[in-house]
Design a protein around this motif. Structure first.
Motif, mmCIF file in Angstrom:
data_model
loop_
_atom_site.group_PDB
_atom_site.id
_atom_site.type_symbol
_atom_site.label_atom_id
_atom_site.label_comp_id
_atom_site.label_asym_id
_atom_site.label_seq_id
_atom_site.Cartn_x
_atom_site.Cartn_y
_atom_site.Cartn_z
ATOM 1 N N PRO A 133 0.876 -0.971 0.224
ATOM 2 C CA PRO A 133 -0.084 0.007 -0.380
ATOM 3 C C PRO A 133 0.916 1.333 -0.110
ATOM 4 O O PRO A 133 0.658 2.400 -0.374
ATOM 5 N N VAL A 134 2.145 1.095 0.537
ATOM 6 C CA VAL A 134 2.974 2.298 0.519
ATOM 7 C C VAL A 134 3.711 2.683 -0.659
ATOM 8 O O VAL A 134 3.072 3.543 -1.665
ATOM 9 N N SER A 137 0.388 4.502 -2.664
ATOM 10 C CA SER A 137 0.682 5.024 -2.551
ATOM 11 C C SER A 137 0.922 6.552 -2.999
ATOM 12 O O SER A 137 1.158 7.145 -3.493
ATOM 13 N N VAL A 148 -0.117 11.111 5.018
ATOM 14 C CA VAL A 148 -0.655 9.873 4.169
ATOM 15 C C VAL A 148 0.237 8.793 4.624
ATOM 16 O O VAL A 148 -0.327 7.762 4.507
ATOM 17 N N LYS A 151 -0.054 7.039 7.560
ATOM 18 C CA LYS A 151 -1.409 6.415 8.013
ATOM 19 C C LYS A 151 -1.691 5.131 7.592
ATOM 20 O O LYS A 151 -1.434 4.304 7.529
ATOM 21 N N THR A 152 -1.014 5.313 5.646
ATOM 22 C CA THR A 152 -1.008 4.167 4.987
ATOM 23 C C THR A 152 0.476 3.519 5.672
ATOM 24 O O THR A 152 -0.764 1.745 5.644
ATOM 25 N N GLY A 156 -1.959 -1.060 6.841
ATOM 26 C CA GLY A 156 -1.505 -1.566 6.346
ATOM 27 C C GLY A 156 -1.501 -2.894 7.933
ATOM 28 O O GLY A 156 -1.163 -3.966 7.701
#
Ligand code: ADP
Ligand code: MG
Length: 202
Positions: A133-134, A137, A148, A151-152, A156
């Motif tokens: 997900p990083v 993003s 962001v 938070k990502t 995760g």
């Protein structure tokens, strides 16, 4: 990249791993063999010991050397996996990265190398729950948004709790791996936060 920035990245990642080594070991005791803190400490101690030599290299070569250092110093699965991440990132990094897009592409290459090395994908309760997900993003970001990214990484990590492990030692526990955070996802989240700290000048 300035040698001072590379040194700051090495210093901060080392600091964060040292401060959380016990926690990483505890997490690995619950669903693995209890060496993740020791493995990460050994790897980042070795990178810190080579900081001067690493920092005088161009960014891509510095990442490659840091990755090689992890592979050579860490016995557990996480050494070759994080080593692959950094070495592939280094190979994909342009000589003078000048955009979020450059970093995103290099990071994506690194994460793909982890999947290849680990024969793994998302949803298997590993460090990939944070790294994938990083990467997405970063790819989607027009500009770097540290909030962001943080938070990502946290989301995760949290997602690993209810997952059943199907790769690595935790997979030996089957259903009993459910209910615990994955140690490698925790170390990945810590490393993302450490890099964010340096970007924010902390
Ligand atoms: P070992 O499992 O050899 O004891 P560590 O305890 O240092 O090594 O690292 C365990 C972490 O490595 C796991 O929590 C998981 O995040 C990650 N991991 C293990 N196997 C894989 C794999 N095949 N693909 C991706 N990550 C993996
Ligand atoms: Mg272990």
């Amino acid at each position: 990249m300035e040698p001072e920035t590379i040194k700051a990245l090495i210093r901060r990642t080392h600091e964060v791993i040292l401060a959380h080594a016990e926690e990483l070991t505890d997490l690995d005791q619950a669903i693995g063999d209890g060496d993740h803190g020791i493995n990460m400490k050994r790897g980042f101690d070795a990178i810190a010991a080579a900081a001067d030599a690493i920092a005088e290299l161009p960014c891509g070569k510095a990442l490659e050397k840091a990755g090689m250092t992890l592979v050579m110093s860490v016995g557990g699965a996480s050494g070759p996996l994080y080593g692959s991440l950094l070495m592939a990132m280094g190979k994909a990094m342009p000589e003078a990265p000048d955009s979020v897009g450059d970093i995103a592409k290099a990071f994506q290459a690194g994460v793909e190398a982890v999947m290849k090395r680990g024969k793994s994908e998302g949803g298997e309760k590993t460090m990939l729950e944070v790294l994938l997900p990083v990467a997405t993003s970063l790819k989607d970001a027009g500009a770097l948004d540290i909030g962001v990214l943080r938070k990502t990484a946290d989301a995760g990590l949290a997602s690993t709790k209810d997952m059943k492990a199907t790769k690595g030692r935790a997979s030996f526990l089957g259903e009993r791996s459910i209910g615990h955070l994955d140690p490698g996802a925790r170390s990945s989240a810590l490393l993302i936060h450490a890099v964010c700290d340096v970007i924010e000048g902390k």
